[in-house]
Design a protein around this motif. Structure first.
Motif, PDB file in Angstrom:
ATOM      1  N   LYS A  45      -1.745  16.893 -14.084  1.00 23.97           N
ATOM      2  CA  LYS A  45      -0.485  17.104 -13.375  1.00 23.97           C
ATOM      3  C   LYS A  45      -0.710  17.937 -12.128  1.00 23.97           C
ATOM      4  O   LYS A  45      -0.134  17.668 -11.077  1.00 23.97           O
ATOM      5  N   THR A  48      -2.272  15.740  -9.345  1.00 27.25           N
ATOM      6  CA  THR A  48      -1.345  14.843  -8.659  1.00 27.25           C
ATOM      7  C   THR A  48      -0.405  15.616  -7.751  1.00 27.25           C
ATOM      8  O   THR A  48      -0.053  15.143  -6.679  1.00 27.25           O
ATOM      9  N   LYS A  49      -0.006  16.820  -8.143  1.00 25.74           N
ATOM     10  CA  LYS A  49       0.840  17.637  -7.278  1.00 25.74           C
ATOM     11  C   LYS A  49       0.097  18.013  -6.004  1.00 25.74           C
ATOM     12  O   LYS A  49       0.661  17.999  -4.917  1.00 25.74           O
ATOM     13  N   MET A  52      -0.041  14.968  -3.785  1.00 23.43           N
ATOM     14  CA  MET A  52       1.258  14.719  -3.162  1.00 23.43           C
ATOM     15  C   MET A  52       1.485  15.700  -2.019  1.00 23.43           C
ATOM     16  O   MET A  52       1.972  15.321  -0.960  1.00 23.43           O
ATOM     17  N   GLU A  65      10.872  15.857   1.581  1.00 26.44           N
ATOM     18  CA  GLU A  65      11.714  15.465   0.449  1.00 26.44           C
ATOM     19  C   GLU A  65      12.116  14.001   0.551  1.00 26.44           C
ATOM     20  O   GLU A  65      12.115  13.275  -0.440  1.00 26.44           O
ATOM     21  N   MET A  68       9.017  11.848  -0.270  1.00 26.32           N
ATOM     22  CA  MET A  68       8.703  11.870  -1.696  1.00 26.32           C
ATOM     23  C   MET A  68       9.709  11.035  -2.484  1.00 26.32           C
ATOM     24  O   MET A  68       9.344  10.305  -3.408  1.00 26.32           O
ATOM     25  N   SER A  69      10.979  11.157  -2.126  1.00 26.43           N
ATOM     26  CA  SER A  69      12.016  10.376  -2.798  1.00 26.43           C
ATOM     27  C   SER A  69      11.803   8.884  -2.563  1.00 26.43           C
ATOM     28  O   SER A  69      11.922   8.074  -3.492  1.00 26.43           O
ATOM     29  N   ARG A  71       8.991   7.394  -1.896  1.00 27.62           N
ATOM     30  CA  ARG A  71       7.790   6.962  -2.612  1.00 27.62           C
ATOM     31  C   ARG A  71       8.103   6.733  -4.081  1.00 27.62           C
ATOM     32  O   ARG A  71       7.649   5.748  -4.678  1.00 27.62           O
ATOM     33  N   LYS A  72       8.885   7.616  -4.684  1.00 27.08           N
ATOM     34  CA  LYS A  72       9.223   7.464  -6.097  1.00 27.08           C
ATOM     35  C   LYS A  72      10.051   6.202  -6.339  1.00 27.08           C
ATOM     36  O   LYS A  72       9.936   5.571  -7.377  1.00 27.08           O
ATOM     37  N   GLN A  73      10.909   5.848  -5.379  1.00 28.70           N
ATOM     38  CA  GLN A  73      11.764   4.674  -5.522  1.00 28.70           C
ATOM     39  C   GLN A  73      11.067   3.396  -5.067  1.00 28.70           C
ATOM     40  O   GLN A  73      11.613   2.310  -5.222  1.00 28.70           O
ATOM     41  N   GLY A  74       9.903   3.512  -4.479  1.00 32.78           N
ATOM     42  CA  GLY A  74       9.157   2.347  -4.036  1.00 32.78           C
ATOM     43  C   GLY A  74       9.585   1.820  -2.681  1.00 32.78           C
ATOM     44  O   GLY A  74       9.321   0.668  -2.347  1.00 32.78           O
ATOM     45  N   ASN A  77       9.361   5.278   3.711  1.00 34.82           N
ATOM     46  CA  ASN A  77      10.070   6.425   4.279  1.00 34.82           C
ATOM     47  C   ASN A  77      10.197   6.221   5.786  1.00 34.82           C
ATOM     48  O   ASN A  77       9.534   5.358   6.363  1.00 34.82           O
TER      49      ASN A  77
END
Length: 96
Positions: A45, A48-49, A52, A65, A68-69, A71-74, A77
């Protein structure tokens, strides 16, 4: 080798929470496989942090932010979209 009593397990759990790597864990505590797995999971963990954080270096807090958001949603950006729109190259080779 230690007996697997509750006191030994608690003592090993206390030490496992304080060490950073599995190699720092005493030999007596290495018989508890779940403690080793927890330390390795905690290490992964952190890796990976760090990756990132390195990926978004140089961005302001809001941009980071948003990236990152996305990237998490695919999604792409805004920085990626801008780079793809302004890239100097053949316009036929744009990847969307």
């Amino acid at each position: 080798m230690m007996d697997e009593s509750n006191n030994d397990r608690k003592w090993c759990e206390t030490i496992a929470n304080k060490v950073n790597r599995a190699a720092e864990l005493p030999v007596e505590c290495r018989s508890f496989s779940n403690l080793l797995a927890n330390i390795q999971r905690r290490d992964s963990k952190n890796d990976t942090k760090a990756q990132m954080a390195k990926a978004f270096e140089g961005m302001s807090a809001g941009e980071m932010e948003a990236a990152m958001s996305a990237r998490k949603q695919g999604h792409l950006n805004p920085a990626q979209i801008q780079r793809r729109m302004t890239h100097c190259g053949k316009k036929d080779n744009r990847i969307w």
